[in-house]
Write a protein that holds these residues in place. Sequence first.
Motif, PDB file in Angstrom:
ATOM      1  N   GLY A 225       0.784  -1.225   0.000  1.00 51.88           N
ATOM      2  CA  GLY A 225       0.000   0.000   0.000  1.00 51.88           C
ATOM      3  C   GLY A 225       0.812   1.269   0.000  1.00 51.88           C
ATOM      4  N   ALA A 226       2.112   1.179   0.274  1.00 54.25           N
ATOM      5  CA  ALA A 226       2.908   2.391   0.461  1.00 54.25           C
ATOM      6  C   ALA A 226       2.916   3.277  -0.782  1.00 54.25           C
ATOM      7  CB  ALA A 226       4.331   2.017   0.862  1.00 54.25           C
ATOM      8  N   VAL A 227       3.060   2.695  -1.972  1.00 51.08           N
ATOM      9  CA  VAL A 227       3.142   3.499  -3.188  1.00 51.08           C
ATOM     10  C   VAL A 227       1.840   4.252  -3.452  1.00 51.08           C
ATOM     11  CG1 VAL A 227       2.347   1.713  -4.818  1.00 51.08           C
ATOM     12  CG2 VAL A 227       4.017   3.435  -5.563  1.00 51.08           C
ATOM     13  N   HIS A 228       0.747   3.782  -2.878  1.00 48.39           N
ATOM     14  CA  HIS A 228      -0.552   4.445  -3.054  1.00 48.39           C
ATOM     15  C   HIS A 228      -0.815   5.496  -1.978  1.00 48.39           C
ATOM     16  CE1 HIS A 228      -1.435   1.384  -6.053  1.00 48.39           C
ATOM     17  NE2 HIS A 228      -1.092   0.454  -5.180  1.00 48.39           N
ATOM     18  N   ARG A 229       0.076   5.610  -0.995  1.00 51.67           N
ATOM     19  CA  ARG A 229      -0.127   6.543   0.117  1.00 51.67           C
ATOM     20  C   ARG A 229       1.059   7.492   0.282  1.00 51.67           C
ATOM     21  NH1 ARG A 229       0.225   4.191   4.706  1.00 51.67           N
ATOM     22  NH2 ARG A 229       0.877   2.085   4.079  1.00 51.67           N
ATOM     23  N   LEU A 230       1.806   7.686  -0.756  1.00 48.83           N
ATOM     24  CA  LEU A 230       3.017   8.501  -0.642  1.00 48.83           C
ATOM     25  C   LEU A 230       2.669   9.943  -0.292  1.00 48.83           C
ATOM     26  CD1 LEU A 230       5.018   7.140  -3.693  1.00 48.83           C
ATOM     27  CD2 LEU A 230       5.656   6.914  -1.287  1.00 48.83           C
ATOM     28  N   PRO A 231       3.369  10.522   0.688  1.00 49.70           N
ATOM     29  CA  PRO A 231       3.085  11.896   1.097  1.00 49.70           C
ATOM     30  C   PRO A 231       3.924  12.931   0.353  1.00 49.70           C
ATOM     31  CG  PRO A 231       4.608  10.918   2.640  1.00 49.70           C
ATOM     32  CD  PRO A 231       4.325   9.859   1.590  1.00 49.70           C
ATOM     33  N   CYS A 232       4.640  12.508  -0.688  1.00 54.66           N
ATOM     34  CA  CYS A 232       5.580  13.404  -1.369  1.00 54.66           C
ATOM     35  C   CYS A 232       5.569  13.086  -2.859  1.00 54.66           C
ATOM     36  CB  CYS A 232       6.983  13.221  -0.788  1.00 54.66           C
ATOM     37  SG  CYS A 232       7.633  11.537  -0.959  1.00 54.66           S
ATOM     38  N   PRO A 233       6.160  13.953  -3.672  1.00 50.71           N
ATOM     39  CA  PRO A 233       6.258  13.654  -5.105  1.00 50.71           C
ATOM     40  C   PRO A 233       7.052  12.370  -5.353  1.00 50.71           C
ATOM     41  CG  PRO A 233       6.741  15.967  -4.690  1.00 50.71           C
ATOM     42  CD  PRO A 233       6.672  15.296  -3.345  1.00 50.71           C
ATOM     43  N   ALA A 234       6.719  11.684  -6.452  1.00 54.52           N
ATOM     44  CA  ALA A 234       7.352  10.403  -6.745  1.00 54.52           C
ATOM     45  C   ALA A 234       7.320  10.145  -8.239  1.00 54.52           C
ATOM     46  CB  ALA A 234       6.646   9.273  -6.003  1.00 54.52           C
ATOM     47  N   GLU A 235       8.198   9.247  -8.669  1.00 57.26           N
ATOM     48  CA  GLU A 235       8.213   8.786 -10.052  1.00 57.26           C
ATOM     49  C   GLU A 235       8.615   7.319 -10.058  1.00 57.26           C
ATOM     50  OE1 GLU A 235      10.090  10.013 -14.431  1.00 57.26           O
ATOM     51  OE2 GLU A 235      11.154  10.597 -12.602  1.00 57.26           O
ATOM     52  N   LEU A 236       8.031   6.541 -10.970  1.00 51.86           N
ATOM     53  CA  LEU A 236       8.379   5.138 -11.182  1.00 51.86           C
ATOM     54  C   LEU A 236       9.066   4.993 -12.525  1.00 51.86           C
ATOM     55  CD1 LEU A 236       8.124   2.015 -10.650  1.00 51.86           C
ATOM     56  CD2 LEU A 236       5.882   2.158 -11.775  1.00 51.86           C
ATOM     57  N   LEU A 237      10.239   4.360 -12.521  1.00 51.82           N
ATOM     58  CA  LEU A 237      10.928   3.986 -13.754  1.00 51.82           C
ATOM     59  C   LEU A 237      10.903   2.469 -13.867  1.00 51.82           C
ATOM     60  CD1 LEU A 237      14.117   6.254 -13.504  1.00 51.82           C
ATOM     61  CD2 LEU A 237      11.920   6.796 -14.575  1.00 51.82           C
ATOM     62  N   TRP A 238      10.557   1.935 -15.031  1.00 47.96           N
ATOM     63  CA  TRP A 238      10.510   0.484 -15.164  1.00 47.96           C
ATOM     64  C   TRP A 238      11.303   0.012 -16.375  1.00 47.96           C
ATOM     65  CZ3 TRP A 238       7.432  -1.139 -19.438  1.00 47.96           C
ATOM     66  CH2 TRP A 238       6.500  -0.199 -19.917  1.00 47.96           C
ATOM     67  N   ALA A 239      11.915  -1.152 -16.198  1.00 46.52           N
ATOM     68  CA  ALA A 239      12.780  -1.735 -17.218  1.00 46.52           C
ATOM     69  C   ALA A 239      11.956  -2.463 -18.266  1.00 46.52           C
ATOM     70  CB  ALA A 239      13.774  -2.693 -16.575  1.00 46.52           C
ATOM     71  N   GLU A 240      12.452  -2.459 -19.483  1.00 45.71           N
ATOM     72  CA  GLU A 240      11.753  -3.108 -20.587  1.00 45.71           C
ATOM     73  C   GLU A 240      11.758  -4.627 -20.444  1.00 45.71           C
ATOM     74  OE1 GLU A 240      11.692  -2.738 -25.453  1.00 45.71           O
ATOM     75  OE2 GLU A 240      13.534  -2.266 -24.367  1.00 45.71           O
ATOM     76  N   ARG A 241      12.864  -5.183 -19.920  1.00 42.78           N
ATOM     77  CA  ARG A 241      13.015  -6.635 -19.870  1.00 42.78           C
ATOM     78  C   ARG A 241      13.163  -7.096 -18.416  1.00 42.78           C
ATOM     79  NH1 ARG A 241      16.503  -4.995 -23.852  1.00 42.78           N
ATOM     80  NH2 ARG A 241      18.363  -5.702 -22.721  1.00 42.78           N
ATOM     81  N   GLY A 242      13.229  -8.419 -18.221  1.00 45.05           N
ATOM     82  CA  GLY A 242      13.125  -8.996 -16.892  1.00 45.05           C
ATOM     83  C   GLY A 242      14.439  -9.313 -16.216  1.00 45.05           C
ATOM     84  N   LEU A 243      14.358 -10.106 -15.126  1.00 43.11           N
ATOM     85  CA  LEU A 243      15.520 -10.419 -14.299  1.00 43.11           C
ATOM     86  C   LEU A 243      16.547 -11.265 -15.041  1.00 43.11           C
ATOM     87  CD1 LEU A 243      13.081  -9.864 -12.165  1.00 43.11           C
ATOM     88  CD2 LEU A 243      14.603 -11.035 -10.571  1.00 43.11           C
ATOM     89  N   LEU A 244      16.090 -12.082 -15.965  1.00 45.06           N
ATOM     90  CA  LEU A 244      16.988 -12.921 -16.758  1.00 45.06           C
ATOM     91  C   LEU A 244      17.064 -12.429 -18.201  1.00 45.06           C
ATOM     92  CD1 LEU A 244      15.991 -16.430 -15.368  1.00 45.06           C
ATOM     93  CD2 LEU A 244      17.920 -14.994 -14.677  1.00 45.06           C
ATOM     94  N   PRO A 272      13.706   2.292 -22.070  1.00 48.01           N
ATOM     95  CA  PRO A 272      13.913   1.317 -23.153  1.00 48.01           C
ATOM     96  C   PRO A 272      15.319   0.742 -23.138  1.00 48.01           C
ATOM     97  CG  PRO A 272      12.918   3.355 -23.971  1.00 48.01           C
ATOM     98  CD  PRO A 272      13.380   3.626 -22.583  1.00 48.01           C
ATOM     99  N   GLY A 273      15.416  -0.523 -23.597  1.00 48.47           N
ATOM    100  CA  GLY A 273      16.713  -1.154 -23.768  1.00 48.47           C
ATOM    101  C   GLY A 273      17.368  -1.619 -22.481  1.00 48.47           C
ATOM    102  N   THR A 274      16.619  -1.652 -21.372  1.00 48.54           N
ATOM    103  CA  THR A 274      17.191  -2.071 -20.091  1.00 48.54           C
ATOM    104  C   THR A 274      16.467  -3.303 -19.571  1.00 48.54           C
ATOM    105  OG1 THR A 274      15.709  -0.664 -18.771  1.00 48.54           O
ATOM    106  CG2 THR A 274      17.788   0.299 -19.495  1.00 48.54           C
ATOM    107  N   ASN A 275      17.181  -4.071 -18.748  1.00 45.78           N
ATOM    108  CA  ASN A 275      16.528  -5.133 -17.994  1.00 45.78           C
ATOM    109  C   ASN A 275      16.582  -4.784 -16.504  1.00 45.78           C
ATOM    110  OD1 ASN A 275      19.044  -6.195 -16.822  1.00 45.78           O
ATOM    111  ND2 ASN A 275      19.440  -7.130 -18.825  1.00 45.78           N
ATOM    112  N   HIS A 276      16.118  -5.704 -15.672  1.00 50.23           N
ATOM    113  CA  HIS A 276      15.982  -5.419 -14.243  1.00 50.23           C
ATOM    114  C   HIS A 276      17.310  -5.029 -13.598  1.00 50.23           C
ATOM    115  CE1 HIS A 276      14.117  -5.645 -10.295  1.00 50.23           C
ATOM    116  NE2 HIS A 276      15.105  -6.435  -9.892  1.00 50.23           N
ATOM    117  N   TYR A 277      18.422  -5.533 -14.109  1.00 49.33           N
ATOM    118  CA  TYR A 277      19.739  -5.182 -13.572  1.00 49.33           C
ATOM    119  C   TYR A 277      20.347  -3.988 -14.302  1.00 49.33           C
ATOM    120  CZ  TYR A 277      19.811  -9.606 -10.978  1.00 49.33           C
ATOM    121  OH  TYR A 277      19.520 -10.642 -10.123  1.00 49.33           O
TER     122      TYR A 277
END
Length: 301
Positions: A225-244, A272-277
Amino acid sequence: MSRPPLLPEESTVPVPGGDLAVLRWPANRPEAPTVVAVHGITANGLAWYEVARRLAGRVTLLAPDLRGRSASRAVAGPYGLARHADDVAAVTAALGTGPAVVVGHSMGAWVAALTAVRHPGLVRRVLLVDGAVSFPLPAGVPAEDALAAVLGPALARLSMTFPDRDAYREFWRRHPAFGGDWSEGIDAYTQRDLVGAEPELRSSCRLEAVRTDGAQVLLDEEAAGAVHRLPCPAELLWAERGLLDEPQGLYDHERIESSGLDTARVPAALVPGTNHYSILWSPAGADRIVRGLLADGSAAG
């Protein structure tokens, strides 16, 4: 190989159960803001070496080894995401200059969000890197099966021994997510994980810590629930590909939408062009993280 990472200072901060190890890349000017960087479930503070290099002293970067890992291996439990969040708050209060930007990768993203929720006076903004957004378990999938699927490769590594440091180096060089790339920074990060003596070197990560923290990433309601209750500005960055390095990463547009994340409050951007690592140390990933950390312009100059 790329040029070696900036060598950080090392210090400790007292927390319940021991002294937490903290890596510190100092700023070029005393009035610069503080960024606290939180690593993933079996990582350590040197995971942020490339981000530190590209920040180039525009902030003071603090990167703790979380309890149960690397130089904080001896810090006693209990473990868990809330405990890590309180540890991050202790680091911020002890070594920071004013409310900090907190960035977290993977499990560290859940910890970063929890830190902001539990200690709002210490956090002015959060950057979440390929983590912090949770999903319900699929219908009919027992929690223990989901945990085994997520943690299986990590738990296997924690049970292995290596005859020398070169053997551990080669283990990581063969990891599919590294794509054959290597650098002195990646080498330093992976070598920091080793404890023991030849011919029985092993990962520093305590199995109990990884099991406890992994279960909470999947199942803990406060963490989810924390990401839905943040008391401050925030941004999410996500990788295109997975852990492997598989084509499907942890997130995509549909998954983020189905999670209920309010992207007006927490914008979500693909790297783009990134995986989880590689989102941490590839040029595309590290540069995008640095832009996110400096987004409010307070570290300019």
